[in-house]
Design an enzyme around this catalytic site. Sequence first.
Site, mmCIF file in Angstrom:
data_model
loop_
_atom_site.group_PDB
_atom_site.id
_atom_site.type_symbol
_atom_site.label_atom_id
_atom_site.label_comp_id
_atom_site.label_asym_id
_atom_site.label_seq_id
_atom_site.Cartn_x
_atom_site.Cartn_y
_atom_site.Cartn_z
ATOM 1 C CG HIS A 1 -12.614 -44.478 -47.448
ATOM 2 N ND1 HIS A 1 -11.414 -45.136 -47.289
ATOM 3 C CD2 HIS A 1 -12.346 -43.346 -48.089
ATOM 4 C CE1 HIS A 1 -10.463 -44.417 -47.826
ATOM 5 N NE2 HIS A 1 -10.989 -43.328 -48.317
ATOM 6 C CD GLU B 1 -16.412 -41.246 -50.471
ATOM 7 O OE1 GLU B 1 -15.202 -40.984 -50.454
ATOM 8 O OE2 GLU B 1 -17.270 -40.441 -50.869
ATOM 9 C CG ASN C 1 -7.120 -37.809 -51.424
ATOM 10 O OD1 ASN C 1 -6.200 -37.045 -51.261
ATOM 11 N ND2 ASN C 1 -7.359 -38.800 -50.576
#
Length: 283
Positions: free
Chosen positions: A73, A125, A219
Amino acid sequence: MKVFQTPDRGFCFGVKRSVDVALETVKKAKEPVYTYGPIIHNPQVVKQLAEQGITPIESLDGIKPGKLILRSHGAPSSVIEKANKLKFSVVDAVCPFVKRTQNYAKKLYKEGYKVIIVGEEEHPEIKGILGHAGIEAQVINHMSSLKKISDFKKLGIVAQTTLPVQRFVKVVSKLLPMAEEILVYNTICKNVILRQYHTMKLAKSIELMIVIGGKNSANTRRLAELARQEGCETYHIETHEELEAGWFKNKLKVGVTSGASTPNWIIKEVVEKIKNGGKNEKR
Ligand code: SF4
């Protein structure tokens, strides 16, 4: 009962690369090896790597210098500068697609744009991208945050690599009337788009979806969200131990999908147990 799996399972390119770099580093290192935060969002893999001498740390303070691996990330430039100052040897395992987003943010800032990052403020991130995007940069996750922006001549927009495309489109279209000039870089990862697409497609044709991946993985959580949006009964698990036999009662079609940081061995164990009706013992 039939089990259907999405085609894009297991580690994505960026995660595989980061884990390979970490393993290669620890094999050669004579000094301690750290990752800045967990290298990927999968607790089982992080535990395996820790057993091999790769220790996740959350701060550099009071830590004996050694090799510091930058995770998939990424990390803010302030962390990298501090690590260099404290004589850590920095090893870059950042996913090239995350780095591409950081570079776009840096470029937009240098060219005089106010940078907007569409994504989750608390995600590592995003913290990494923010560190490259100038002090005026702003993170927007939900539409409600939009009212805080006003009268900027030049807006430059990038997205968290795991953002659902639909949300990016909505936010960008809302921002359109708010600036004279807008430059948008679509930095959503293609691998993520495909996983989301295949998960939604599969969810339409099955009765139950099992989504495998870290509970801390953005995700993976999105895949579960999307499957539920398709009206499919959905469970997000990390390992086969969480499966419950009751979920599979009277089910004929079960789907399996996984986040980008879920290793194949975990998926295999889950699929085997599902085929056994969610029970451990063989029939
Ligand atoms: S999902 Fe995409 S951006 Fe994220 S680590 Fe994998 S390849 Fe890189």
